[in-house]
Design a protein around this motif. Structure first.
Motif, PDB file in Angstrom:
ATOM      1  N   VAL A  68     -13.186  -9.128  41.127  1.00  0.00           N
ATOM      2  CA  VAL A  68     -13.157  -9.029  42.580  1.00  0.00           C
ATOM      3  C   VAL A  68     -12.246 -10.119  43.135  1.00  0.00           C
ATOM      4  N   LEU A  69     -11.328  -9.737  44.015  1.00  0.00           N
ATOM      5  CA  LEU A  69     -10.422 -10.713  44.619  1.00  0.00           C
ATOM      6  C   LEU A  69     -11.144 -11.531  45.671  1.00  0.00           C
ATOM      7  N   THR A  70     -10.767 -12.815  45.786  1.00  0.00           N
ATOM      8  CA  THR A  70     -11.313 -13.707  46.802  1.00  0.00           C
ATOM      9  C   THR A  70     -10.149 -14.365  47.535  1.00  0.00           C
ATOM     10  N   ALA A  71     -10.487 -15.144  48.559  1.00  0.00           N
ATOM     11  CA  ALA A  71      -9.456 -15.833  49.341  1.00  0.00           C
ATOM     12  C   ALA A  71      -8.641 -16.793  48.482  1.00  0.00           C
ATOM     13  N   ALA A  72      -9.254 -17.303  47.395  1.00  0.00           N
ATOM     14  CA  ALA A  72      -8.546 -18.235  46.516  1.00  0.00           C
ATOM     15  C   ALA A  72      -7.426 -17.560  45.740  1.00  0.00           C
ATOM     16  N   ASP A  73      -7.385 -16.218  45.743  1.00  0.00           N
ATOM     17  CA  ASP A  73      -6.358 -15.482  45.004  1.00  0.00           C
ATOM     18  C   ASP A  73      -5.092 -15.253  45.823  1.00  0.00           C
ATOM     19  N   TYR A  74      -4.998 -15.865  46.995  1.00  0.00           N
ATOM     20  CA  TYR A  74      -3.842 -15.655  47.854  1.00  0.00           C
ATOM     21  C   TYR A  74      -3.214 -16.986  48.249  1.00  0.00           C
ATOM     22  N   GLU A  75      -1.892 -16.989  48.301  1.00  0.00           N
ATOM     23  CA  GLU A  75      -1.147 -18.126  48.847  1.00  0.00           C
ATOM     24  C   GLU A  75      -0.776 -17.754  50.285  1.00  0.00           C
ATOM     25  N   VAL A  76      -1.252 -18.560  51.234  1.00  0.00           N
ATOM     26  CA  VAL A  76      -1.038 -18.259  52.647  1.00  0.00           C
ATOM     27  C   VAL A  76      -0.277 -19.405  53.296  1.00  0.00           C
ATOM     28  N   LYS A  77       0.800 -19.070  53.974  1.00  0.00           N
ATOM     29  CA  LYS A  77       1.576 -20.059  54.722  1.00  0.00           C
ATOM     30  C   LYS A  77       1.651 -19.595  56.174  1.00  0.00           C
ATOM     31  N   CYS A  78       1.056 -20.382  57.056  1.00  0.00           N
ATOM     32  CA  CYS A  78       1.022 -20.031  58.478  1.00  0.00           C
ATOM     33  C   CYS A  78       1.796 -21.063  59.290  1.00  0.00           C
ATOM     34  N   GLY A  79       2.369 -20.608  60.371  1.00  0.00           N
ATOM     35  CA  GLY A  79       3.079 -21.532  61.251  1.00  0.00           C
ATOM     36  C   GLY A  79       3.499 -20.826  62.520  1.00  0.00           C
ATOM     37  N   GLN A  80       4.491 -21.384  63.170  1.00  0.00           N
ATOM     38  CA  GLN A  80       4.996 -20.795  64.403  1.00  0.00           C
ATOM     39  C   GLN A  80       6.486 -21.082  64.514  1.00  0.00           C
ATOM     40  N   GLY A  81       7.179 -20.225  65.239  1.00  0.00           N
ATOM     41  CA  GLY A  81       8.606 -20.404  65.464  1.00  0.00           C
ATOM     42  C   GLY A  81       8.935 -20.157  66.922  1.00  0.00           C
ATOM     43  N   VAL A  82      10.058 -20.694  67.369  1.00  0.00           N
ATOM     44  CA  VAL A  82      10.485 -20.525  68.753  1.00  0.00           C
ATOM     45  C   VAL A  82      11.082 -19.134  68.916  1.00  0.00           C
ATOM     46  N   ALA A  83      10.641 -18.445  69.974  1.00  0.00           N
ATOM     47  CA  ALA A  83      11.144 -17.104  70.263  1.00  0.00           C
ATOM     48  C   ALA A  83      12.034 -17.150  71.502  1.00  0.00           C
ATOM     49  N   GLY A  84      13.062 -17.995  71.462  1.00  0.00           N
ATOM     50  CA  GLY A  84      13.972 -18.118  72.591  1.00  0.00           C
ATOM     51  C   GLY A  84      13.255 -18.614  73.833  1.00  0.00           C
ATOM     52  N   LEU A  85      13.575 -18.026  74.969  1.00  0.00           N
ATOM     53  CA  LEU A  85      12.930 -18.415  76.223  1.00  0.00           C
ATOM     54  C   LEU A  85      11.561 -17.774  76.381  1.00  0.00           C
ATOM     55  N   ALA A  86      11.224 -16.854  75.462  1.00  0.00           N
ATOM     56  CA  ALA A  86       9.957 -16.130  75.591  1.00  0.00           C
ATOM     57  C   ALA A  86       8.763 -16.963  75.171  1.00  0.00           C
ATOM     58  N   GLY A  87       8.982 -18.040  74.415  1.00  0.00           N
ATOM     59  CA  GLY A  87       7.867 -18.868  73.968  1.00  0.00           C
ATOM     60  C   GLY A  87       7.858 -19.025  72.463  1.00  0.00           C
ATOM     61  N   TYR A  88       6.725 -18.702  71.832  1.00  0.00           N
ATOM     62  CA  TYR A  88       6.562 -18.914  70.398  1.00  0.00           C
ATOM     63  C   TYR A  88       6.050 -17.652  69.725  1.00  0.00           C
ATOM     64  N   ARG A  89       6.471 -17.452  68.471  1.00  0.00           N
ATOM     65  CA  ARG A  89       5.993 -16.335  67.671  1.00  0.00           C
ATOM     66  C   ARG A  89       5.327 -16.867  66.407  1.00  0.00           C
ATOM     67  N   SER A  90       4.402 -16.071  65.878  1.00  0.00           N
ATOM     68  CA  SER A  90       3.710 -16.464  64.652  1.00  0.00           C
ATOM     69  C   SER A  90       4.637 -16.331  63.449  1.00  0.00           C
TER      70      SER A  90
END
Length: 418
Positions: free
Chosen positions: A344-366
């Protein structure tokens, strides 16, 4: 001779429905903050001025006092607490839930305003709270207090001495467990530095102490302002994450581990880079602090046995183990055709990289990247996938990325062959 006495009239504070209606109307429509908490400390009434000041428009009802504090701390809005949120809640409750009566205090808001608050604890256990704008009178006192606090902080050179100790952490865990009863979620992590004995033997006790100080400094820098990291003693530390899921806590801990292993050691005053292993535990209502530490420590021991820089979740089998092997003795873990069931797969079986980037004048994107470690498959991004955003703040973009990561991982665990 009897003296004729004038008949007493009813007191001004007596029942008067018209006066009560006028008073209620004035509270509802005024800029005075007004709120009522019940005996269980849930917010049962707040006028619009209170809702605006504490930015509770998007808060989910019912809202407890602890949830209001954490709601503001998580967003960096509303009232300012100069300590971690759990310590603030713990100290505030000792004052709010003492003897019935009234107390007054000053509350400083992130928008620069100061309010003089009058809080009354009634015999019924209910609390009424009124606040009037006191900004003009408080600015001078606030500047003096900020200077005093700055001088006190500058004189504190021992980073470890500035962390909550074991006794303080036990009290904070008790406060967190009580807050869980009102719907506030907490994730706890116990961490231990890998190879600490080797560091001590190779470089001496002073170097080992510098490593502890380095861990404290970097950890405090990388967690949120209302998160807690404390020193349990020896090589062990404890993290308390309010309103953070197990997955998000794992992501934070892995990011700290990455920094500890990748930043140049010489610039940090330590002999060499290092890692830590840790356990992650979800707090439950009524959890005893000693039992919480026991559960976290048992999972930490499992992480240490499985290698270095490990993150293990309490109650979840290690990614290197087969859950089927944990079946009771005498039961056959094989299927009807003699095949071993897929792990059975668990959360430990995944590599997750989260952050944010600038979306021009619109603000921020995931920004999000998920890879399944068992076979290296890239789960996200994929062709034609949607990118959450735009958002007004980077914190909102990152939070959306974490929510999406949880949903995608859950779907992949259910259907890993897709």
């Amino acid at each position: 001779m009897k003296i004729a006495r004038r008949k007493k009239r009813g007191p001004l504070s007596g029942p008067n429905h018209a006066a009560s209606a006028a008073l209620l109307s004035a509270i509802v429509d005024s800029q005075t903050l007004a709120a009522v908490y019940d005996a269980q400390d849930f917010l049962v009434y707040a006028n619009q001025a209170f809702i605006d000041a504490f930015e509770l428009d998007d808060a989910r009802a019912p809202v407890s006092f602890a949830a209001v504090v954490l709601h503001n701390a998580d967003r960096g809005r509303g009232a300012i607490e100069h300590r971690d949120s759990l310590s603030f809640i713990q100290d505030a409750q000792s004052h709010r839930r003492g003897k019935p009566g009234q107390r007054t205090f000053i509350t400083h808001f992130h928008d620069g305003r100061f309010f003089l608050m009058a809080e009354t604890l009634h015999e019924s256990g209910w609390i009424t709270l009124l606040g009037v704008d006191n900004t003009a009178q408080s600015v001078h006192e606030s500047r003096l207090e900020a200077e005093r606090r700055r001088v006190g902080t500058d004189g504190q050179t021992d980073v470890l001495a500035g962390l909550p100790n074991r006794q303080r952490l036990l009290r904070l865990l008790e406060t967190a467990a009580r807050a869980c009863s009102s719907g506030v979620a907490f994730t706890v992590a116990m961490a231990e530095i890998d190879g600490s004995r080797a560091i001590n033997e190779a470089s001496g006790h002073a170097a080992a102490q510098e490593t502890l100080t380095d861990f404290a400094r970097i950890s405090r820098r990388m967690i949120r302002a209302h998160d807690v990291v404390g020193w349990l003693g020896g090589q062990q530390f404890l993290f308390i994450f309010p309103e953070l899921t197990e997955l998000a806590a794992q992501e934070t801990l892995r990011a700290i581990n990455h920094q500890l292993q990748s930043l140049p050691a010489a610039a940090r005053g330590i002999p060499r880079p290092y890692s830590f292993s840790c356990s992650v535990y979800t707090l439950h209502p009524g959890d005893e602090p000693a039992n919480t530490l026991k559960q976290a420590n048992e999972t930490l021991c499992r992480a240490k046995r499985n290698g270095r820089a490990r993150v293990e979740v309490a109650g979840v089998p290690s990614s290197g183990q087969n859950p089927a092997a944990a079946s009771s003795e005498g039961n056959d873990a094989r299927g009807d055709r003699g095949e071993v069931p897929a792990r059975v797969l668990t959360a430990a079986d995944y590599e997750v990289k989260c952050g944010q980037g600038v979306a021009g004048l619109a603000g921020y994107r995931s920004k999000l990247r998920i890879r399944r470690l068992t076979d290296g498959k890239l789960i996200y991004p994929f062709e034609g996938c949607l990118v959450p955003g735009p958002f007004q703040t980077p914190e909102e973009a990152r939070a959306a990325a974490l929510r999406l990561a949880e949903e995608l991982m859950h779907l992949d665990m259910l259907n890993p062959e897709l």
